[in-house]
Motif scaffolding. Sequence first.
Motif, PDB file in Angstrom:
ATOM      1  N   LYS A 165       0.824  -1.217   0.000  1.00 50.56           N
ATOM      2  CA  LYS A 165       0.000   0.000   0.000  1.00 50.56           C
ATOM      3  C   LYS A 165       0.857   1.266   0.000  1.00 50.56           C
ATOM      4  O   LYS A 165       0.404   2.340  -0.326  1.00 50.56           O
ATOM      5  CB  LYS A 165      -0.950  -0.006   1.197  1.00 50.56           C
ATOM      6  CG  LYS A 165      -2.052  -1.084   1.084  1.00 50.56           C
ATOM      7  CD  LYS A 165      -2.936  -1.089   2.339  1.00 50.56           C
ATOM      8  CE  LYS A 165      -4.043  -2.119   2.297  1.00 50.56           C
ATOM      9  NZ  LYS A 165      -5.244  -1.685   1.546  1.00 50.56           N
ATOM     10  N   ALA A 219     -12.678   6.419  10.974  1.00 48.04           N
ATOM     11  CA  ALA A 219     -12.860   6.599   9.527  1.00 48.04           C
ATOM     12  C   ALA A 219     -14.110   7.429   9.248  1.00 48.04           C
ATOM     13  O   ALA A 219     -14.100   8.323   8.400  1.00 48.04           O
ATOM     14  CB  ALA A 219     -12.946   5.241   8.830  1.00 48.04           C
ATOM     15  N   GLY A 228      -9.765  -2.235  -3.023  1.00 51.12           N
ATOM     16  CA  GLY A 228      -9.832  -1.063  -2.173  1.00 51.12           C
ATOM     17  C   GLY A 228     -11.295  -0.698  -2.025  1.00 51.12           C
ATOM     18  O   GLY A 228     -12.104  -0.876  -2.963  1.00 51.12           O
TER      19      GLY A 228
END
Length: 558
Positions: free
Chosen positions: A298, A379, A401
Amino acid sequence: AAENISKILYPEDSTPQGKALRLEQQYFFVAASIQDAIRVFYPGEENPDLTTFPSKICFQLNDTHPVIGIPELMRVLIDEYGYDWDTAWSITNKSFNYTCHTLLPEALEVWPAKLIGELLPRHLEIINKINEQFVAELGTKTSDSAKIDRMRIVTDGEDPQVHMAYLATYGGSHVNGVAALHSQLLKDVTLRDFSDVYGDKFTNVTNGVTPRRFIRIANPRLSALITEGLGTDRWLSDLDMLEGLVPLAKDDEFVKKFAAVKQANKVAFSNYAKREYDFDIDPNTMVNSMIKRLHEYKRQSLKILSVISQYADIKSGKVSADDILPRTVVFGAKAAPGYKMAKLTIQLINNVARVVNNDPDVKGKLAVYYPWNYNIRLAQHLIPATDLDEQISQAGKEASGTGNMKFALNGAMTVGTLDGANVEIRERVGAENFFLFGMTVDEVEALYAKGYEPKSYYEADPRLKQAVDMVAGGTFSEGDKGLYEPLVTDWLNKDYFMTLADFSAYMDIQGEIETLYREPLEWSRKALLNVANSGFFSSDRAIDDYLRDIWETGPLGE
Ligand SMILES: *Cc1c(COP(=O)(O)O)cnc(C)c1O
């Protein structure tokens, strides 16, 4: 309490004991699920007709972790209900499908047959028989014996290994990847031999995220504005309706309202971060987020090296005060407990944050935060407040993703590579509304083939050399040159995910990003077009795809 979760529920699997516990857990959940399915769908029946099982039940194998369910259902059908092998196989084959979530070979589980045999001897017997049947079947489909050898579910030799992805592909009816590019690479690379022989099994279901959680609950201000713009809230269960916002991107008044929502979210996040973490985040800076599991593919390293380079440029006065765009970089990530390189990267990011945030020379210009315990609650606060999100994996490594989808739907601009669902997001929102950089899958493959030498990139770009040298020289470890040695050595000598090769392109696109950000109305217009054109990335659409193409049933009530 959090430590105990990693110790007992999700143990490190680098030791034999850890591996055995993982397999025990996988088997426990799978065996319970199968018994539960029979209990629920054949209530009170002593001798149920389980040939009807596939018409009532379908197990969608979510990665390789539950694949032991295939031999378990075989065991239940044969040993507990007395079916013959062929009938049991036919039921099992129709009852399972497999969703692959990765392209990294090391993430496709391979269990030593010895370990399975110690814990689950009957299952190993059944797996071996499935393998024999499979190899015989392959013999009728191809005369390529090398290929048959490569495809074996149980490898030959001294210490046989069981390939769970192969067992899932052979043992079920459908196999899917989770984004268009990923499904293509599964067919062309990861499961190529299988797609040659069983091409009809392969399909794609691009992932999605739920608009109820990730827009309505996470971002009530944006939700209200969307409802105002569309004149209805039906978009919450029919996300394609967001397209109705496209014409409003031409309406400056609406775009300004959209920008005001983002600003209010940034203020709210700043307050939240103060309360929960005691961070002092300036909501008048660009909020630039990279939140996802910590993994080398990532490339959190790419982001932190770029931050170090920006820090060096500001500090040295290379960029004049007027040219600096104030930025707050937020990282959120957890790493697997046994993943040493990831843990060291977390340490580096935290130390960069400490040095940068305490340096009066860059105050108000650059800040770095790493809220601990990154989870979905954080988040939900951070995504609606983000201006720019990072989707910078090495091309060909991120299966889909879903963070990328959450950000696009919440009006962030994305800087990203052509990887996973980024490809489809960019196609839908428009190339002019997406910051693309870096090598493509083909370029990555060509560079591996040619022989990749990260040091040549380090020598060629002074910005990169300076950033790496600062890490190596102890700037972020109080002078200790040894602390980050494993990271630096990897960057300069191996760098499997080609962080260094993409660094220059990544730095170059920052100019473009900052130029647009200085035109707030144009930035917001493009961000709004991201929202308007991302309705496809609803989990409702993904589930419809599964219903139609894999489970072969309509939605409830049809
Ligand atoms: C969406 C989400 C992820 C997945 O993020 P990616 O950027 O797609 O890797 C991981 N963790 C949490 C808590 C999430 O909400």
